[in-house]
Design an enzyme around this catalytic site. Sequence first.
Site, PDB file in Angstrom:
ATOM      1  N   THR A  78      15.966  -2.877 -24.691  1.00 20.83           N
ATOM      2  CA  THR A  78      16.913  -2.532 -23.631  1.00 20.83           C
ATOM      3  C   THR A  78      16.680  -3.399 -22.399  1.00 20.83           C
ATOM      4  OG1 THR A  78      17.385  -0.787 -22.021  1.00 20.83           O
ATOM      5  CG2 THR A  78      15.254  -0.677 -23.077  1.00 20.83           C
ATOM      6  N   ASP A  79      17.719  -3.562 -21.590  1.00 24.55           N
ATOM      7  CA  ASP A  79      17.554  -4.320 -20.335  1.00 24.55           C
ATOM      8  C   ASP A  79      16.661  -3.566 -19.341  1.00 24.55           C
ATOM      9  OD1 ASP A  79      19.318  -2.280 -19.612  1.00 24.55           O
ATOM     10  OD2 ASP A  79      20.779  -3.589 -18.636  1.00 24.55           O
ATOM     11  N   GLU A  80      16.445  -2.265 -19.587  1.00 23.15           N
ATOM     12  CA  GLU A  80      15.633  -1.488 -18.631  1.00 23.15           C
ATOM     13  C   GLU A  80      14.190  -1.963 -18.557  1.00 23.15           C
ATOM     14  OE1 GLU A  80      15.979   2.702 -18.392  1.00 23.15           O
ATOM     15  OE2 GLU A  80      18.104   2.702 -18.887  1.00 23.15           O
ATOM     16  N   LYS A  94       9.492   1.410 -24.058  1.00 21.50           N
ATOM     17  CA  LYS A  94      10.259   0.355 -24.734  1.00 21.50           C
ATOM     18  C   LYS A  94       9.609  -1.015 -24.500  1.00 21.50           C
ATOM     19  CE  LYS A  94      13.697   0.643 -26.679  1.00 21.50           C
ATOM     20  NZ  LYS A  94      13.997   0.909 -28.128  1.00 21.50           N
ATOM     21  N   TYR A 149      10.437   6.074 -20.067  1.00 18.84           N
ATOM     22  CA  TYR A 149      11.254   5.532 -21.169  1.00 18.84           C
ATOM     23  C   TYR A 149      11.134   4.017 -21.223  1.00 18.84           C
ATOM     24  CZ  TYR A 149      15.422   3.488 -23.331  1.00 18.84           C
ATOM     25  OH  TYR A 149      16.270   2.696 -24.075  1.00 18.84           O
TER      26      TYR A 149
HETATM   27  P1  NAD Z   1      20.151   7.916 -29.475  1.00 16.79           P
HETATM   28  O1  NAD Z   1      19.223   8.762 -28.685  1.00 16.79           O
HETATM   29  O2  NAD Z   1      21.602   8.231 -29.511  1.00 16.79           O
HETATM   30  O3  NAD Z   1      19.663   7.884 -30.996  1.00 16.79           O
HETATM   31  C1  NAD Z   1      18.319   7.734 -31.357  1.00 16.79           C
HETATM   32  C2  NAD Z   1      18.166   8.110 -32.821  1.00 16.79           C
HETATM   33  O4  NAD Z   1      16.780   7.925 -33.178  1.00 16.79           O
HETATM   34  C3  NAD Z   1      18.501   9.583 -33.115  1.00 16.79           C
HETATM   35  O5  NAD Z   1      19.294   9.679 -34.273  1.00 16.79           O
HETATM   36  C4  NAD Z   1      17.138  10.212 -33.332  1.00 16.79           C
HETATM   37  O6  NAD Z   1      17.154  11.321 -34.230  1.00 16.79           O
HETATM   38  C5  NAD Z   1      16.334   9.048 -33.914  1.00 16.79           C
HETATM   39  N1  NAD Z   1      14.897   9.242 -33.709  1.00 16.79           N
HETATM   40  C6  NAD Z   1      14.275   9.629 -32.552  1.00 16.79           C
HETATM   41  N2  NAD Z   1      12.956   9.737 -32.784  1.00 16.79           N
HETATM   42  C7  NAD Z   1      12.738   9.372 -34.079  1.00 16.79           C
HETATM   43  C8  NAD Z   1      11.575   9.271 -34.892  1.00 16.79           C
HETATM   44  N3  NAD Z   1      10.351   9.573 -34.419  1.00 16.79           N
HETATM   45  N4  NAD Z   1      11.706   8.864 -36.171  1.00 16.79           N
HETATM   46  C9  NAD Z   1      12.951   8.572 -36.679  1.00 16.79           C
HETATM   47  N5  NAD Z   1      14.076   8.680 -35.967  1.00 16.79           N
HETATM   48  C10 NAD Z   1      13.974   9.056 -34.672  1.00 16.79           C
HETATM   49  O7  NAD Z   1      19.904   6.433 -28.981  1.00 16.79           O
HETATM   50  P2  NAD Z   1      20.914   5.216 -28.899  1.00 16.79           P
HETATM   51  O8  NAD Z   1      21.617   5.254 -27.620  1.00 16.79           O
HETATM   52  O9  NAD Z   1      21.661   5.116 -30.174  1.00 16.79           O
HETATM   53  O10 NAD Z   1      19.865   4.011 -28.808  1.00 16.79           O
HETATM   54  C11 NAD Z   1      19.398   3.363 -29.995  1.00 16.79           C
HETATM   55  C12 NAD Z   1      18.422   2.271 -29.592  1.00 16.79           C
HETATM   56  O11 NAD Z   1      19.070   1.340 -28.736  1.00 16.79           O
HETATM   57  C13 NAD Z   1      17.208   2.783 -28.832  1.00 16.79           C
HETATM   58  O12 NAD Z   1      16.098   2.064 -29.280  1.00 16.79           O
HETATM   59  C14 NAD Z   1      17.518   2.452 -27.379  1.00 16.79           C
HETATM   60  O13 NAD Z   1      16.343   2.232 -26.652  1.00 16.79           O
HETATM   61  C15 NAD Z   1      18.330   1.187 -27.529  1.00 16.79           C
HETATM   62  N6  NAD Z   1      19.317   0.915 -26.472  1.00 16.79           N
HETATM   63  C16 NAD Z   1      20.228   1.874 -26.096  1.00 16.79           C
HETATM   64  C17 NAD Z   1      21.183   1.577 -25.132  1.00 16.79           C
HETATM   65  C18 NAD Z   1      22.210   2.596 -24.695  1.00 16.79           C
HETATM   66  O14 NAD Z   1      22.908   2.359 -23.705  1.00 16.79           O
HETATM   67  N7  NAD Z   1      22.373   3.719 -25.380  1.00 16.79           N
HETATM   68  C19 NAD Z   1      21.206   0.310 -24.541  1.00 16.79           C
HETATM   69  C20 NAD Z   1      20.259  -0.644 -24.938  1.00 16.79           C
HETATM   70  C21 NAD Z   1      19.334  -0.334 -25.916  1.00 16.79           C
HETATM   71  O1  DAU Z   2      20.493  -0.085 -19.728  1.00 21.11           O
HETATM   72  C1  DAU Z   2      20.305   0.371 -21.031  1.00 21.11           C
HETATM   73  C2  DAU Z   2      19.966   1.840 -21.011  1.00 21.11           C
HETATM   74  O2  DAU Z   2      21.158   2.541 -20.667  1.00 21.11           O
HETATM   75  C3  DAU Z   2      19.414   2.335 -22.352  1.00 21.11           C
HETATM   76  O3  DAU Z   2      18.180   1.713 -22.595  1.00 21.11           O
HETATM   77  C4  DAU Z   2      19.248   3.856 -22.340  1.00 21.11           C
HETATM   78  O4  DAU Z   2      18.859   4.296 -23.627  1.00 21.11           O
HETATM   79  C5  DAU Z   2      20.567   4.488 -21.954  1.00 21.11           C
HETATM   80  O5  DAU Z   2      20.414   5.889 -21.888  1.00 21.11           O
HETATM   81  C6  DAU Z   2      21.061   3.942 -20.628  1.00 21.11           C
HETATM   82  O6  DAU Z   2      20.197   4.338 -19.551  1.00 21.11           O
HETATM   83  P1  DAU Z   2      20.731   4.863 -18.130  1.00 21.11           P
HETATM   84  O7  DAU Z   2      19.670   5.679 -17.521  1.00 21.11           O
HETATM   85  O8  DAU Z   2      21.304   3.742 -17.348  1.00 21.11           O
HETATM   86  O9  DAU Z   2      21.960   5.772 -18.651  1.00 21.11           O
HETATM   87  P2  DAU Z   2      22.520   7.183 -18.176  1.00 21.11           P
HETATM   88  O10 DAU Z   2      23.806   7.403 -18.900  1.00 21.11           O
HETATM   89  O11 DAU Z   2      21.487   8.255 -18.278  1.00 21.11           O
HETATM   90  O12 DAU Z   2      22.827   6.963 -16.638  1.00 21.11           O
HETATM   91  C7  DAU Z   2      23.721   5.943 -16.205  1.00 21.11           C
HETATM   92  C8  DAU Z   2      23.756   5.965 -14.691  1.00 21.11           C
HETATM   93  O13 DAU Z   2      24.401   7.197 -14.271  1.00 21.11           O
HETATM   94  C9  DAU Z   2      22.393   5.984 -14.024  1.00 21.11           C
HETATM   95  O14 DAU Z   2      22.446   5.246 -12.814  1.00 21.11           O
HETATM   96  C10 DAU Z   2      22.134   7.460 -13.716  1.00 21.11           C
HETATM   97  C11 DAU Z   2      23.533   7.979 -13.445  1.00 21.11           C
HETATM   98  N1  DAU Z   2      23.758   9.393 -13.818  1.00 21.11           N
HETATM   99  C12 DAU Z   2      23.430   9.789 -15.067  1.00 21.11           C
HETATM  100  C13 DAU Z   2      23.626  11.105 -15.458  1.00 21.11           C
HETATM  101  C14 DAU Z   2      23.235  11.551 -16.850  1.00 21.11           C
HETATM  102  C15 DAU Z   2      24.334  10.275 -12.900  1.00 21.11           C
HETATM  103  O15 DAU Z   2      24.662   9.896 -11.751  1.00 21.11           O
HETATM  104  N2  DAU Z   2      24.527  11.565 -13.288  1.00 21.11           N
HETATM  105  C16 DAU Z   2      24.174  12.033 -14.528  1.00 21.11           C
HETATM  106  O16 DAU Z   2      24.349  13.236 -14.791  1.00 21.11           O
END
Ligand code: NAD
Ligand code: DAU
Length: 337
Positions: A125-127, A154, A150
């Site tokens: 992730t970019d985080e 990562k 988190y």
């Molecule tokens: P998500 O939380 O929707 O899904 C995660 C999945 O992993 C779930 O199905 C969960 O059951 C499974 N999981 C969790 N713990 C596990 C374990 N111990 N063993 C096996 N399975 C397990 O997450 P997502 O948003 O689909 O993200 C997927 C990947 O992409 C993550 O690695 C996250 O860091 C990365 N990512 C997410 C975003 C985003 O914006 N959502 C952006 C950049 C990178």
């Molecule tokens: O940048 C990639 C990341 O993006 C991934 O690695 C993470 O898995 C994914 O969850 C996401 O992280 P963020 O923390 O940026 O996403 P989130 O949707 O939780 O929040 C987006 C922005 O909105 C952040 O600045 C926090 C704000 N927010 C979030 C929630 C849930 C609010 O203001 N109110 C809220 O209730």
Amino acid sequence: MKTYLVTGGLGFIGTNFIKYVASNRKDIKIINIDSVTYAANPDNIDEEKTINYKFYKIDIANNDELSEIFKKNKIDYVVNFAAESHVDRSILNPSIFIKTNVEGTLNLLKLSLEYKIEKFLQISTDEVYGSLGKEGLFTEKTPLSPRSPYSASKASADMLAMSFFHTYGMPVLITRCSNNYGQYQFPEKLIPLTIINALTGKDIPLYGDGKNIRDWVYVDDHVKGVLAVLEKGEFGEVYNIGGRSEMQNIDIISLILKKLNKPLSLIKYVKDRAGHDRRYAIDFSKINKELEFNPQLNLDKGLDLTINWYLENRKWWGKIISGDYRNYYKIMYERGK
Ligand code: NAD
Ligand code: DAU
């Protein structure tokens, strides 16, 4: 025919990845392992109807369970999506993030080395780069500076993966993507939370001053970027993936409300997230130039598709928000009310 071991394939991005590969790469067999946490949805992928697909309930942090998969199947590529992925939950309970994101990834790396897999793609992730000010973009050379449990977990996983490349010559690739949105995203993340709360007449909690910036990418574009790296990426390299769509939280929420024809008065400013990263913005020129990746959907079009999906799939999210999610919501948003 290659076999991909996809982890976390019942979550948001994993589901979209598997569906895309199953429809667009007929010569690939997919084994999906997922421990089925709160974020997973077993209904997402119909095992009967998906060709060359098999699901196993496995925890990547459980090395014994995991090693059985490697023992019983000839795996060619590993794509590691499995993770605890929500920053707010990592603030409430960091330990499970270390267990899954760090120990789980290490188990996968060790087994992948033992079984001599051909490619290992770590979905990051970019985080991991931390927080930006008003100017600048994250490049692959930006030093890692994670600021939440988190993102620290990562970043640790990334460093372990890269250490396997340098130390053992393992064929490792890493992608770092910005904020995804689209179909099948769990309702606790900002965009689905906004859509669902607006549709159910609930307040939309906006952290701090609402001016934090995220760089949004439609999940289908992320999936295509991941495949490009898996198919054409160079081992030992990191590839940023982005959507060219920076926006302040207040603006994206307002845009969604406008599209849904709902009042801005639903927005409720609440206490800020601890350690809240101010701005993320991605320079993805490397994957663009080297692997010809270009995001196809702009935010306006992507949001329309996403909103439509949530409108048409009320059953999918209705089941989630009437279950355990209610307890999470109370702890997160209704404490002290
Ligand atoms: P998500 O939380 O929707 O899904 C995660 C999945 O992993 C779930 O199905 C969960 O059951 C499974 N999981 C969790 N713990 C596990 C374990 N111990 N063993 C096996 N399975 C397990 O997450 P997502 O948003 O689909 O993200 C997927 C990947 O992409 C993550 O690695 C996250 O860091 C990365 N990512 C997410 C975003 C985003 O914006 N959502 C952006 C950049 C990178
Ligand atoms: O940048 C990639 C990341 O993006 C991934 O690695 C993470 O898995 C994914 O969850 C996401 O992280 P963020 O923390 O940026 O996403 P989130 O949707 O939780 O929040 C987006 C922005 O909105 C952040 O600045 C926090 C704000 N927010 C979030 C929630 C849930 C609010 O203001 N109110 C809220 O209730």
